[in-house]
Scaffold this motif. Structure first.
Motif, PDB file in Angstrom:
ATOM      1  N   GLY A 233       0.819  -1.198   0.000  1.00 27.29           N
ATOM      2  CA  GLY A 233       0.000   0.000   0.000  1.00 27.29           C
ATOM      3  C   GLY A 233       0.857   1.253   0.000  1.00 27.29           C
ATOM      4  N   SER A 234       0.316   2.326   0.526  1.00 29.65           N
ATOM      5  CA  SER A 234       1.007   3.611   0.483  1.00 29.65           C
ATOM      6  C   SER A 234       2.158   3.654   1.477  1.00 29.65           C
ATOM      7  N   THR A 235       3.134   4.510   1.169  1.00 27.27           N
ATOM      8  CA  THR A 235       4.271   4.695   2.067  1.00 27.27           C
ATOM      9  C   THR A 235       3.812   5.275   3.396  1.00 27.27           C
ATOM     10  N   LEU A 236       2.838   6.175   3.359  1.00 29.60           N
ATOM     11  CA  LEU A 236       2.333   6.800   4.584  1.00 29.60           C
ATOM     12  C   LEU A 236       1.804   5.752   5.555  1.00 29.60           C
ATOM     13  N   VAL A 237       0.937   4.863   5.058  1.00 23.67           N
ATOM     14  CA  VAL A 237       0.375   3.822   5.923  1.00 23.67           C
ATOM     15  C   VAL A 237       1.452   2.800   6.288  1.00 23.67           C
ATOM     16  N   GLY A 238       2.341   2.501   5.340  1.00 25.75           N
ATOM     17  CA  GLY A 238       3.418   1.549   5.614  1.00 25.75           C
ATOM     18  C   GLY A 238       4.291   1.986   6.779  1.00 25.75           C
ATOM     19  N   ARG A 239       4.572   3.284   6.858  1.00 24.53           N
ATOM     20  CA  ARG A 239       5.378   3.803   7.973  1.00 24.53           C
ATOM     21  C   ARG A 239       4.659   3.584   9.307  1.00 24.53           C
ATOM     22  N   LYS A 240       3.342   3.816   9.305  1.00 20.64           N
ATOM     23  CA  LYS A 240       2.577   3.635  10.546  1.00 20.64           C
ATOM     24  C   LYS A 240       2.579   2.174  10.972  1.00 20.64           C
ATOM     25  N   ILE A 241       2.444   1.271   9.999  1.00 19.14           N
ATOM     26  CA  ILE A 241       2.467  -0.157  10.319  1.00 19.14           C
ATOM     27  C   ILE A 241       3.836  -0.556  10.837  1.00 19.14           C
ATOM     28  N   ALA A 242       4.894  -0.024  10.220  1.00 21.72           N
ATOM     29  CA  ALA A 242       6.247  -0.329  10.678  1.00 21.72           C
ATOM     30  C   ALA A 242       6.460   0.142  12.118  1.00 21.72           C
ATOM     31  N   GLU A 243       5.897   1.302  12.449  1.00 17.17           N
ATOM     32  CA  GLU A 243       6.008   1.814  13.818  1.00 17.17           C
ATOM     33  C   GLU A 243       5.329   0.880  14.809  1.00 17.17           C
ATOM     34  N   THR A 244       4.136   0.398  14.445  1.00 18.04           N
ATOM     35  CA  THR A 244       3.423  -0.520  15.333  1.00 18.04           C
ATOM     36  C   THR A 244       4.178  -1.850  15.452  1.00 18.04           C
TER      37      THR A 244
END
Length: 480
Positions: A233-244
């Motif tokens: 998906g998007s880089t924006l959402v990917g970053r949030k998932i990586a943080e979690t």
């Protein structure tokens, strides 16, 4: 769309059982805002989440113990069901605005993935390694454990398929979270696997309210059961998932956005390059993570290639498949904002037309080519995810390589030249996950690794690379 389909509500599938929420189903609409169907979202209650992850844990124990020959039979039967149900699966892609050829590619590509992963099941599970301090040393590849797989809507069958197939082939259980824009595709696909014999707890499907996606990921990872996440998906959402994931020390595979590019050298076959560049930029309306966004052209052939692009574009756009009828208003507005910003700051249209009022009223963006874009413009660095690309003139290809390597993204690139050795040199220098010489940036085969670097993600899908992503290497030493 038939009335029966429009009135249907697609449930989650938990432990082999279809689960309907007591609340009314959430509508899924087409680009004209007409109802396609509904989906029943999974409750985020403690009981619901605990049941989901408990099943995943038990499903992993069961599926990882299934003999290889039985897995081969199940995968082969899944392939048969995909073929038998092709029309329904294809329709699930067409209804969300996908062109016919791309809907077929989604089904055929998933079948190819299934065949390749089936072939990989016969690989040796390990090796004997040198060990001066032990009588014998072995390595074994074993499944990492239960996996959370999250896929997007733009290629809903093949992207959901690979997100499920790679961990299943490794021996993992899977919780698959659908996109709220394409729940039907995920439902039909998961049903094929389950009906073919994948244990009901080894593959579960969940539909989640869009506003609950982050909470769902948090709750599932907090349980400690999930051992890896894969997200496209998007880089924006990917970053949030990586943080979690980082919060709970859960590894991840991310396939994110790309500011994909083509480099056209002075000795390139311009007829071939023009058609392939336009395909790479406008296929599926530019809504592919691999779509071409920037084209760098040697100054000596810039005008010649520009003329060929305009000529070929005129033929291509007679087919309205290249126009973007955007179901996602935010996505539409992003493309509009990027183009408007570029034009206001001095970029010019080489091909196409831009009328903001018409676009907002019709919800249709026609294909465009821009030139004169520079670093002051958002389109220079941001992925458009629409049928728009920019042309850039260069004198020294080394400067282009340096500029590309400074970009945040690194998913796909292409190099056009009849000097293959020089093209290979450039491909090796580019900090990009995949480079295609004399071919479009849109290229994904079941036997070739796929993934990006930098803000385009981490890890690789496809073939044994995909299986390895969901495996651990265990060392065993033996002594008398």
């Amino acid at each position: 769309m038939s009335e029966a389909t429009a009135n249907k509500t697609y449930p989650s599938i938990v432990g082999g059982k279809e689960v309907y929420n007591e609340e009314e189903g959430i509508p899924v609409n087409d680009a004209s805002n007409e109802l396609l169907h509904k989906f029943s979202h999974l409750s985020l209650s403690t009981e619901s989440i605990n049941n989901l992850v408990k099943n995943a844990k038990e499903g992993f124990q069961e599926w990882s113990s299934v003999p290889t020959d039985e897995k081969v039979k199940i995968f082969s039967r899944t392939r048969e069901l995909l073929e038998e149900r092709r029309d329904d699966i294809r329709e699930s892609h067409l209804e969300i605005g996908g062109p016919g050829w791309f809907a077929n590619f989604n089904v055929d590509g998933t079948i190819d993935q299934l065949q390749e992963y089936t072939n990989q099941l016969s690989r040796s599970p390990g090796t004997v390694v040198q060990s001066p301090h032990n009588d014998l040393a072995l390595t074994l590849k074993q499944p990492i454990g239960p996996v959370l797989s999250i896929s997007p809507w733009n290629a809903p069958v093949i992207l959901a398929g690979r997100s499920i197939l790679a961990p299943l082939a490794a021996g993992c259980s899977v919780i698959h979270k659908s996109s709220e824009k394409s729940p039907r595709s995920s439902y039909l696909l998961v049903k094929c696997f389950l009906d073919a014999g994948v244990p009901p707890k080894a593959l579960q499907l969940v539909h989640i309210k869009p506003e609950d996606n982050a909470s769902f990921t948090e709750f599932v990872l907090k349980s400690g059961v999930i051992k890896k996440v894969n997200f496209t998906g998007s880089t924006l959402v990917g970053r949030k998932i990586a943080e979690t994931c980082g919060k709970y020390l859960v590894p991840y595979l991310l396939e994110l956005g790309g500011k994909n590019l083509s480099i056209v050298l002075s000795d390139a076959n311009l007829d071939k390059a023009a058609g392939a560049i336009l395909f790479g930029a406008w296929a599926h309306r530019g809504q592919i993570c691999m779509s071409t966004d920037k084209v760098f052209v040697d100054e000596s052939i810039y005008d010649q290639l520009k003329g060929k692009l305009i000529e070929v574009a005129g033929e291509l756009t007679k087919d309205r498949d290249h126009q973007l009828s955007q179901r996602d208003v935010l996505g539409r507005d992003k493309v509009v904002d990027l183009v408007e910003d570029a034009l206001q700051k001095g970029a010019t249209l080489v091909y196409g037309k831009f009328d903001k009022d018409v676009i907002l009223k019709s919800n249709v963006i026609e294909p465009m080519i821009l030139e004169g874009a520079d670093s002051s413009m958002s389109i220079y660095t941001q992925e458009s995810f629409g049928p728009v690309f920019t042309l850039h003139k260069f004198k020294d290809v080394e400067d282009v390589i340096a500029e590309i390597n400074d970009h945040d993204y690194g998913l796909k690139g292409s190099v056009w030249s009849t000097n293959i050795v020089k093209a290979l040199y450039i491909a090796k220098k580019l900090e990009i996950g995949g480079v295609h010489i004399n071919a479009p940036t849109v290229s994904d085969e079941a036997t070739v690794p796929h993934g990006g670097v930098k803000s385009s993600g981490v890890g690789r899908f496809n073939s044994h690379w995909g299986i390895d992503e969901f495996s651990i290497v265990k060392a065993i030493t033996i002594n008398e």
